[in-house]
Design an enzyme around this catalytic site. Sequence first.
Site, mmCIF file in Angstrom:
data_model
loop_
_atom_site.group_PDB
_atom_site.id
_atom_site.type_symbol
_atom_site.label_atom_id
_atom_site.label_comp_id
_atom_site.label_asym_id
_atom_site.label_seq_id
_atom_site.Cartn_x
_atom_site.Cartn_y
_atom_site.Cartn_z
ATOM 1 N N ASP A 259 20.244 -9.200 70.613
ATOM 2 C CA ASP A 259 20.900 -10.510 70.586
ATOM 3 C C ASP A 259 20.620 -11.231 71.897
ATOM 4 O OD1 ASP A 259 23.591 -11.709 68.831
ATOM 5 O OD2 ASP A 259 23.098 -12.596 70.776
ATOM 6 N N ILE A 260 20.312 -12.504 71.801
ATOM 7 C CA ILE A 260 19.967 -13.308 72.983
ATOM 8 C C ILE A 260 21.179 -13.505 73.893
ATOM 9 C CG2 ILE A 260 20.460 -15.631 72.079
ATOM 10 C CD1 ILE A 260 17.613 -16.398 73.071
ATOM 11 N N ASN B 298 29.226 -11.410 60.041
ATOM 12 C CA ASN B 298 30.036 -12.610 59.855
ATOM 13 C C ASN B 298 29.547 -13.331 58.607
ATOM 14 O OD1 ASN B 298 31.482 -12.305 62.334
ATOM 15 N ND2 ASN B 298 29.649 -12.988 63.413
ATOM 16 N N GLU C 264 27.104 -18.192 62.186
ATOM 17 C CA GLU C 264 26.359 -19.309 62.783
ATOM 18 C C GLU C 264 24.951 -19.425 62.222
ATOM 19 O OE1 GLU C 264 26.576 -18.647 66.988
ATOM 20 O OE2 GLU C 264 28.748 -19.008 67.042
ATOM 21 N N VAL C 265 24.291 -18.297 62.028
ATOM 22 C CA VAL C 265 22.908 -18.328 61.551
ATOM 23 C C VAL C 265 22.896 -17.974 60.058
ATOM 24 C CG1 VAL C 265 20.598 -17.347 61.786
ATOM 25 C CG2 VAL C 265 22.018 -17.692 63.828
ATOM 26 N N HIS D 134 22.621 -11.069 58.500
ATOM 27 C CA HIS D 134 22.336 -10.151 59.599
ATOM 28 C C HIS D 134 23.587 -9.337 59.904
ATOM 29 C CE1 HIS D 134 23.824 -13.930 61.305
ATOM 30 N NE2 HIS D 134 24.399 -13.197 62.244
ATOM 31 N N HIS E 104 25.429 -7.321 63.155
ATOM 32 C CA HIS E 104 25.490 -7.056 64.592
ATOM 33 C C HIS E 104 25.791 -5.574 64.781
ATOM 34 C CE1 HIS E 104 26.169 -11.367 65.929
ATOM 35 N NE2 HIS E 104 26.442 -11.454 64.641
HETATM 36 P P1 AMP Z 1 26.594 -15.112 63.759
HETATM 37 O O1 AMP Z 1 25.727 -15.940 62.823
HETATM 38 O O2 AMP Z 1 27.882 -15.784 64.093
HETATM 39 O O3 AMP Z 1 26.812 -13.721 63.250
HETATM 40 O O4 AMP Z 1 25.845 -14.973 65.158
HETATM 41 C C1 AMP Z 1 24.484 -15.258 65.353
HETATM 42 C C2 AMP Z 1 23.997 -14.489 66.560
HETATM 43 O O5 AMP Z 1 22.603 -14.759 66.730
HETATM 44 C C3 AMP Z 1 24.681 -14.815 67.888
HETATM 45 O O6 AMP Z 1 25.227 -13.607 68.439
HETATM 46 C C4 AMP Z 1 23.539 -15.379 68.759
HETATM 47 O O7 AMP Z 1 23.654 -15.001 70.114
HETATM 48 C C5 AMP Z 1 22.312 -14.762 68.106
HETATM 49 N N1 AMP Z 1 21.078 -15.518 68.278
HETATM 50 C C6 AMP Z 1 20.876 -16.830 68.049
HETATM 51 N N2 AMP Z 1 19.598 -17.164 68.293
HETATM 52 C C7 AMP Z 1 18.963 -16.035 68.682
HETATM 53 C C8 AMP Z 1 17.639 -15.719 69.080
HETATM 54 N N3 AMP Z 1 16.682 -16.646 69.129
HETATM 55 N N4 AMP Z 1 17.349 -14.432 69.417
HETATM 56 C C9 AMP Z 1 18.310 -13.485 69.390
HETATM 57 N N5 AMP Z 1 19.583 -13.715 69.023
HETATM 58 C C10 AMP Z 1 19.914 -14.973 68.679
#
Ligand code: AMP
Length: 122
Positions: free
Chosen positions: A33-34, A91, A99-100, A104, A106
């Site tokens: 994770d970034i 999530n 968010e994305v 995925h 974690h």
């Molecule tokens: P969520 O969708 O809430 O489960 O979280 C999305 C996760 O993706 C967050 O923890 C971000 O820090 C991570 N994230 C977003 N962009 C990137 C990226 N380019 N590389 C790695 N992790 C990312």
Amino acid sequence: MAYDDTNIFARILRGEVPCDKVYEDEHVLAFNDINAQTPVHVLVVPKGRYVSMDDFAANAPDEEIVAFVRAVGKIARDQGVAESGYRFLSNHGEDGRQEVPHFHVHLFGGRRLGRMITPIAQ
Ligand code: AMP
């Protein structure tokens, strides 16, 4: 919700955006994770186009689901947290604060993680 091919994980999967890869096989990509919250914070992503846990659970072929779960277990062992303990979390949707919009998981570990859910005022 339709799958959005412009989401950041889709771009990582297409190789358009770099990632700090920790694992890859036919069905799965995993990378750090970034914005790591713990010493081990890996995102495990299926290569298929699934918006969320709900989409993956309902629509992924058994082979992809099995490969995904096996990969999470292997990554945890490879990261050295299978003995000390870890948490895996996905999530989903608005209440889950996803968010994305590409499914995925974690994988958190490497320190004591505290309680499962932080209580908030309703
Ligand atoms: P969520 O969708 O809430 O489960 O979280 C999305 C996760 O993706 C967050 O923890 C971000 O820090 C991570 N994230 C977003 N962009 C990137 C990226 N380019 N590389 C790695 N992790 C990312």
